[in-house]
Motif scaffolding. Structure first.
Motif, PDB file in Angstrom:
ATOM      1  N   GLN A  24      37.512  24.753  -5.662  1.00  0.00           N
ATOM      2  CA  GLN A  24      38.361  24.930  -6.832  1.00  0.00           C
ATOM      3  C   GLN A  24      39.145  26.235  -6.786  1.00  0.00           C
ATOM      4  N   GLY A  25      38.524  27.295  -6.304  1.00  0.00           N
ATOM      5  CA  GLY A  25      39.213  28.575  -6.210  1.00  0.00           C
ATOM      6  C   GLY A  25      40.322  28.588  -5.179  1.00  0.00           C
ATOM      7  N   TRP A  26      40.281  27.641  -4.244  1.00  0.00           N
ATOM      8  CA  TRP A  26      41.286  27.555  -3.189  1.00  0.00           C
ATOM      9  C   TRP A  26      42.343  26.501  -3.493  1.00  0.00           C
ATOM     10  N   GLY A  27      42.307  25.919  -4.694  1.00  0.00           N
ATOM     11  CA  GLY A  27      43.178  24.785  -5.007  1.00  0.00           C
ATOM     12  C   GLY A  27      44.644  25.035  -4.762  1.00  0.00           C
ATOM     13  N   GLU A  28      45.181  26.140  -5.298  1.00  0.00           N
ATOM     14  CA  GLU A  28      46.611  26.435  -5.157  1.00  0.00           C
ATOM     15  C   GLU A  28      47.004  26.649  -3.699  1.00  0.00           C
ATOM     16  N   VAL A  29      46.133  27.353  -2.966  1.00  0.00           N
ATOM     17  CA  VAL A  29      46.413  27.624  -1.552  1.00  0.00           C
ATOM     18  C   VAL A  29      46.379  26.329  -0.743  1.00  0.00           C
ATOM     19  N   ILE A  30      45.411  25.471  -1.030  1.00  0.00           N
ATOM     20  CA  ILE A  30      45.303  24.194  -0.316  1.00  0.00           C
ATOM     21  C   ILE A  30      46.522  23.323  -0.584  1.00  0.00           C
ATOM     22  N   LEU A  31      46.983  23.281  -1.826  1.00  0.00           N
ATOM     23  CA  LEU A  31      48.170  22.480  -2.147  1.00  0.00           C
ATOM     24  C   LEU A  31      49.424  23.038  -1.470  1.00  0.00           C
ATOM     25  N   ALA A  32      49.533  24.369  -1.422  1.00  0.00           N
ATOM     26  CA  ALA A  32      50.677  24.978  -0.731  1.00  0.00           C
ATOM     27  C   ALA A  32      50.636  24.654   0.764  1.00  0.00           C
ATOM     28  N   GLY A  33      49.451  24.771   1.361  1.00  0.00           N
ATOM     29  CA  GLY A  33      49.304  24.428   2.779  1.00  0.00           C
ATOM     30  C   GLY A  33      49.578  22.961   3.036  1.00  0.00           C
ATOM     31  N   CYS A  78      35.830  36.036   5.969  1.00  0.00           N
ATOM     32  CA  CYS A  78      35.088  36.642   4.856  1.00  0.00           C
ATOM     33  C   CYS A  78      36.033  37.266   3.831  1.00  0.00           C
ATOM     34  N   LEU A  79      37.070  37.963   4.327  1.00  0.00           N
ATOM     35  CA  LEU A  79      38.055  38.564   3.425  1.00  0.00           C
ATOM     36  C   LEU A  79      38.797  37.486   2.629  1.00  0.00           C
ATOM     37  N   ALA A  80      39.179  36.409   3.314  1.00  0.00           N
ATOM     38  CA  ALA A  80      39.884  35.319   2.640  1.00  0.00           C
ATOM     39  C   ALA A  80      38.986  34.660   1.597  1.00  0.00           C
ATOM     40  N   ASP A  81      37.708  34.452   1.953  1.00  0.00           N
ATOM     41  CA  ASP A  81      36.768  33.828   1.021  1.00  0.00           C
ATOM     42  C   ASP A  81      36.576  34.681  -0.230  1.00  0.00           C
ATOM     43  N   TYR A  82      36.701  36.001  -0.085  1.00  0.00           N
ATOM     44  CA  TYR A  82      36.528  36.902  -1.229  1.00  0.00           C
ATOM     45  C   TYR A  82      37.821  37.078  -2.028  1.00  0.00           C
ATOM     46  N   THR A  86      40.264  35.157  -6.056  1.00  0.00           N
ATOM     47  CA  THR A  86      40.610  36.195  -7.033  1.00  0.00           C
ATOM     48  C   THR A  86      42.111  36.337  -7.209  1.00  0.00           C
ATOM     49  N   LEU A  87      42.845  36.318  -6.101  1.00  0.00           N
ATOM     50  CA  LEU A  87      44.284  36.581  -6.153  1.00  0.00           C
ATOM     51  C   LEU A  87      45.131  35.335  -6.393  1.00  0.00           C
ATOM     52  N   ALA A  88      44.632  34.160  -5.996  1.00  0.00           N
ATOM     53  CA  ALA A  88      45.435  32.933  -6.106  1.00  0.00           C
ATOM     54  C   ALA A  88      45.914  32.653  -7.528  1.00  0.00           C
TER      55      ALA A  88
END
Length: 203
Positions: A24-33, A78-82, A86-88
């Motif tokens: 869920q936290g990666w939703g916007e990034v996954i849709l952009a990709g 690890c940096l991306a996972d953290y 937060t930033l998306a």
């Protein structure tokens, strides 16, 4: 049969829902990709190739050791996972999640679950082949590994990895725009022509 299909569908829906919750936290990034790899704009394939080329040129120039490469890759993950969860929301906007986006996110998660199931199914079939026909298993595995080893010996490791990564990144777009279907159909037609010509010669 119907009960088995319903059970499988329920399990698929449950696994998809679990994956949606995890990502869920990666939703916007996954849709952009997803928009990029499906080539929603005509310049996306060139951008993908350009980014991967730049990345591999950097790796070639820096020439890191295997241990350094693995350490840096894990560190970036690890940096991306953290940072991404937060930033998306700040970058894409936390309140801009629409029903259409949610539906597409659900489809992507469902496709990921189906892909995972296919991989597990292939592995189980390989294990079954080992148990039922060990000679065929041994011959097929050894011949495949020898072919891969020969290719790896003929082509530089980094260049081979570059080709594989580009192919995997371009594959969704090729499939989306019907390129794979087009050339697969052409190949099937040519093979059928050759088979018919061979049959006529034999007659």
């Amino acid at each position: 049969m119907a009960e088995g299909d319903n059970k499988s569908a329920n399990m698929l829906a449950q696994e998809t829902a679990q994956l949606e919750e995890q990502l869920q936290g990666w939703g916007e990034v996954i849709l952009a990709g997803d928009r990029v790899v499906r080539w929603e704009k005509p310049w996306f394939p060139g951008a993908l190739m350009g980014v991967t080329t730049l990345l591999f040129l950097m790796i070639y120039y820096l020439d890191p050791s295997v241990l350094t490469g693995i350490s840096c890759s894990v560190m970036l993950l690890c940096l991306a996972d953290y940072l991404v969860p937060t930033l998306a929301p700040r970058v894409f906007g936390a309140n801009k999640w629409t029903t259409e986006q949610q539906q597409r996110f659900h489809e992507i998660c469902g496709n990921l679950v189906k892909t995972q199931r296919r991989v597990v199914g292939w592995w189980r079939r390989l294990c079954a082949l080992k148990e039922e026909k060990p000679k065929m298993y041994f011959a097929s595995v050894i011949s495949s590994l020898l072919a891969v080893a020969w290719i790896g010996q003929q082509v530089h490791n980094l260049f081979l990895t570059y080709l594989i990564v580009n192919f995997l990144l371009l594959l969704p777009g090729l499939n989306q725009h019907g390129v794979i279907t087009k050339y697969t159909s052409m190949a099937k037609r040519e093979i059928n022509k050759l088979l018919k010509q061979k049959e006529k010669k034999n007659e």
